[in-house]
Design a protein around this motif. Sequence first.
Motif, mmCIF file in Angstrom:
data_model
loop_
_atom_site.group_PDB
_atom_site.id
_atom_site.type_symbol
_atom_site.label_atom_id
_atom_site.label_comp_id
_atom_site.label_asym_id
_atom_site.label_seq_id
_atom_site.Cartn_x
_atom_site.Cartn_y
_atom_site.Cartn_z
ATOM 1 N N ARG A 62 5.692 9.162 -4.770
ATOM 2 C CA ARG A 62 5.085 9.241 -3.430
ATOM 3 C C ARG A 62 3.735 8.539 -3.406
ATOM 4 O O ARG A 62 3.424 7.800 -2.455
ATOM 5 C CB ARG A 62 4.934 10.703 -3.003
ATOM 6 C CG ARG A 62 6.214 11.327 -2.495
ATOM 7 C CD ARG A 62 5.947 12.671 -1.819
ATOM 8 N NE ARG A 62 5.384 13.650 -2.749
ATOM 9 C CZ ARG A 62 6.107 14.452 -3.510
ATOM 10 N NH1 ARG A 62 7.408 14.388 -3.477
ATOM 11 N NH2 ARG A 62 5.522 15.313 -4.312
ATOM 12 N N ASN A 63 2.938 8.762 -4.455
ATOM 13 C CA ASN A 63 1.631 8.103 -4.517
ATOM 14 C C ASN A 63 1.781 6.581 -4.532
ATOM 15 O O ASN A 63 1.071 5.868 -3.818
ATOM 16 C CB ASN A 63 0.851 8.555 -5.749
ATOM 17 C CG ASN A 63 0.367 9.984 -5.637
ATOM 18 O OD1 ASN A 63 0.316 10.541 -4.555
ATOM 19 N ND2 ASN A 63 0.026 10.577 -6.768
ATOM 20 N N ASN A 65 4.302 4.843 -3.413
ATOM 21 C CA ASN A 65 4.818 4.422 -2.122
ATOM 22 C C ASN A 65 3.703 4.347 -1.079
ATOM 23 O O ASN A 65 3.631 3.395 -0.289
ATOM 24 C CB ASN A 65 5.925 5.370 -1.665
ATOM 25 C CG ASN A 65 6.656 4.853 -0.447
ATOM 26 O OD1 ASN A 65 6.990 3.676 -0.378
ATOM 27 N ND2 ASN A 65 6.910 5.727 0.511
ATOM 28 N N GLN A 66 2.810 5.327 -1.080
ATOM 29 C CA GLN A 66 1.685 5.315 -0.134
ATOM 30 C C GLN A 66 0.771 4.123 -0.389
ATOM 31 O O GLN A 66 0.317 3.465 0.542
ATOM 32 C CB GLN A 66 0.899 6.626 -0.236
ATOM 33 C CG GLN A 66 1.662 7.819 0.301
ATOM 34 C CD GLN A 66 0.970 9.140 -0.008
ATOM 35 O OE1 GLN A 66 -0.025 9.186 -0.718
ATOM 36 N NE2 GLN A 66 1.520 10.223 0.523
ATOM 37 N N ILE A 67 0.522 3.839 -1.664
ATOM 38 C CA ILE A 67 -0.316 2.685 -2.018
ATOM 39 C C ILE A 67 0.345 1.395 -1.552
ATOM 40 O O ILE A 67 -0.308 0.520 -0.964
ATOM 41 C CB ILE A 67 -0.587 2.657 -3.537
ATOM 42 C CG1 ILE A 67 -1.510 3.812 -3.924
ATOM 43 C CG2 ILE A 67 -1.181 1.322 -3.967
ATOM 44 C CD1 ILE A 67 -1.597 4.062 -5.425
ATOM 45 N N MET A 69 2.521 0.983 0.882
ATOM 46 C CA MET A 69 2.500 0.911 2.351
ATOM 47 C C MET A 69 1.134 0.469 2.859
ATOM 48 O O MET A 69 1.033 -0.405 3.732
ATOM 49 C CB MET A 69 2.886 2.267 2.958
ATOM 50 C CG MET A 69 4.365 2.582 2.832
ATOM 51 S SD MET A 69 4.834 4.239 3.416
ATOM 52 C CE MET A 69 4.095 4.312 5.032
ATOM 53 N N LEU A 70 0.075 1.052 2.296
ATOM 54 C CA LEU A 70 -1.277 0.677 2.713
ATOM 55 C C LEU A 70 -1.573 -0.786 2.382
ATOM 56 O O LEU A 70 -2.199 -1.500 3.167
ATOM 57 C CB LEU A 70 -2.316 1.589 2.054
ATOM 58 C CG LEU A 70 -2.321 3.043 2.539
ATOM 59 C CD1 LEU A 70 -3.264 3.879 1.671
ATOM 60 C CD2 LEU A 70 -2.715 3.127 4.004
ATOM 61 N N GLU A 73 0.172 -3.038 4.861
ATOM 62 C CA GLU A 73 -0.479 -2.984 6.174
ATOM 63 C C GLU A 73 -1.819 -3.709 6.157
ATOM 64 O O GLU A 73 -2.446 -3.871 7.195
ATOM 65 C CB GLU A 73 -0.689 -1.529 6.595
ATOM 66 C CG GLU A 73 0.589 -0.776 6.892
ATOM 67 C CD GLU A 73 0.361 0.702 7.138
ATOM 68 O OE1 GLU A 73 -0.810 1.161 7.078
ATOM 69 O OE2 GLU A 73 1.353 1.407 7.379
#
Length: 103
Positions: A62-63, A65-67, A69-70, A73
């Motif tokens: 999850r960590n 994946n969040q990195i 995605m950011l 973006e």
Amino acid sequence: MRKRNRTITIRCTDDEYERIHNKAQRRKLSLSDFVLRSALDKKIVVTDGLDEVAKQQKAIGRNLNQIAMLAHEGRLHSVRLDELIEQHKAVTQAVCDIAKEVR
């Protein structure tokens, strides 16, 4: 899957029954599966700790994946992954320890 169509009946004391039943429960096996595996010299492996390892692996995923995605973006340009790398090393070591138990 093979069909088990034969029955073996054994006699044991109450104490022996309890001991066998408790061993089967600790290994999360039915009494029948435990006795069959034991009698046929099959290895019985208990993998305590896998739930925690899976939980840690999911958190690391999850960590990451969040990195990702950011970064996609454009809201993230530089990342320090020291803590994530240390978590990954710890989880990898736990998996290795469990694998040693299985052998």
